[in-house]
Enzyme design. Structure first.
Site, mmCIF file in Angstrom:
data_model
loop_
_atom_site.group_PDB
_atom_site.id
_atom_site.type_symbol
_atom_site.label_atom_id
_atom_site.label_comp_id
_atom_site.label_asym_id
_atom_site.label_seq_id
_atom_site.Cartn_x
_atom_site.Cartn_y
_atom_site.Cartn_z
ATOM 1 N N ASP A 1 -3.151 -4.214 -9.308
ATOM 2 C CA ASP A 1 -2.406 -3.444 -8.310
ATOM 3 C C ASP A 1 -1.026 -4.060 -8.109
ATOM 4 O OD1 ASP A 1 -4.533 -1.761 -7.940
ATOM 5 O OD2 ASP A 1 -5.270 -2.754 -6.128
ATOM 6 N N ARG B 1 -11.216 -4.505 -3.380
ATOM 7 C CA ARG B 1 -11.025 -3.824 -2.095
ATOM 8 C C ARG B 1 -12.327 -3.165 -1.629
ATOM 9 N NH1 ARG B 1 -7.113 0.520 -3.493
ATOM 10 N NH2 ARG B 1 -7.521 -0.078 -5.644
ATOM 11 N N TYR C 1 -11.519 -13.557 -9.002
ATOM 12 C CA TYR C 1 -10.519 -13.154 -8.004
ATOM 13 C C TYR C 1 -10.651 -13.997 -6.737
ATOM 14 C CZ TYR C 1 -9.770 -8.832 -10.673
ATOM 15 O OH TYR C 1 -9.467 -7.915 -11.651
ATOM 16 N N ASP D 1 -6.494 -1.710 1.732
ATOM 17 C CA ASP D 1 -5.695 -2.926 1.911
ATOM 18 C C ASP D 1 -4.664 -2.692 3.010
ATOM 19 O OD1 ASP D 1 -3.503 -1.511 0.739
ATOM 20 O OD2 ASP D 1 -4.213 -2.056 -1.247
#
Length: 281
Positions: free
Chosen positions: A38, A172, A66, A80
């Site tokens: 992203d 997310r 991550y 987010d």
């Protein structure tokens, strides 16, 4: 120019722009990457230049590590903090024991619904483009695998998540699902891809470092371990012409090499013969 770059992608840059910058920096027409990040995410991106763009289908894609931070108590349309707040609710404080017990619920295989704000295409249209028009469509669940997951409380309503996941897993969504299991709302505030398989941020370079002193890695390091390297030897002329090859091997897929050079990817057929899938020169 043929090269494999491990880029430390900066924030506020699309993956497309990151690849374009690499292409322009090294004046190479052909460039590609192995996994989208992203725009507001940072970290490891594998960028391939020149003939190494042919390696994209064979590159490592699972066991992506991550590190994310998120805030409890609100949810947004994007999942987010860069989205529009849809709901807010005062969260309760959760103990470390409760957090880790909840993590255990997500380990292994599970089904995940991709977010609307994603690059997935349905009927030729990206979900994110539909979402920006206020259109929401039904998305099919996809199988994901969570190898490792831990969540810690940082301060106030802010938490950190470390996760090792399969390709196609949306952090997310994982954060939102995790919070939902606790009866909470949550939205991601930052995301860093720390590594893919054994390629990590320690291997990665910023654009500034690439301009001053670029370091390229051995392309074999980014090849998925499901592919086995086999020295072409007496089969070289067959491999270079894409002809089928008979090997006394049970390995389902191989990459024939000559020294350090990868020649072609072959897959074993039902007939027991290895057939060329793609030339790599």
């Amino acid at each position: 120019m043929d090269a494999v770059i491990i880029l430390n992608k900066p924030e506020e840059m699309t993956s497309f722009s990151a690849v374009r910058n690499c292409r322009n920096l090294f004046r190479e027409k052909k460039a590609g990457h192995t996994g989208t990040l992203d725009p507001n995410a940072t970290g490891v991106m594998i960028v391939l230049l020149g003939r190494y763009t042919k390696l994209v289908p064979y590159c490592i894609k699972d066991h992506k590590h991550y590190h994310a931070e998120f805030v409890m108590g609100k949810c947004t349309d994007t999942g987010d903090i860069w989205g529009t707040v849809l709901e807010e609710r005062k969260p309760v404080v959760h103990s470390e024991e409760e957090l880790q017990k909840t993590c255990l619920l997500f380990l292994g295989d599970s089904m995940q619904v991709p977010p609307m704000y994603s690059a997935i295409k349905i009927n030729g249209q990206k979900l994110v483009d539909l979402a920006r028009k206020g259109i929401e469509v039904e998305r099919k669940e996809r199988k994901v695998h969570i190898s490792k997951l831990s969540v810690t409380h940082l301060h106030d309503d802010v938490y950190a998540m470390d996760a090792v996941v399969s390709s196609g897993t949306y952090i997310r969504t994982l954060i939102s699902d995790f919070a939902q299991s606790l009866g909470e709302l949550a939205t991601m505030t930052s995301l860093v891809r720390m590594g893919i398989e054994d390629v990590t941020l320690e291997d990665a370079q910023t654009f500034e470092e690439l301009k001053e002193h670029p370091v390229f890695i051995d392309p074999r390091r980014v090849i998925d371990k499901d592919w086995k390297f086999v020295e072409a030897g007496i089969y070289e002329r067959y491999v270079l012409s894409g002809r089928h090859v008979t090997l006394h091997s049970n390995v389902p897929q191989v990459i024939f090499t000559k020294g350090d050079t990868m020649l072609a990817a072959y897959v074993k057929g039902e007939d027991g013969i290895y057939h060329c899938q793609r030339g790599l020169l």
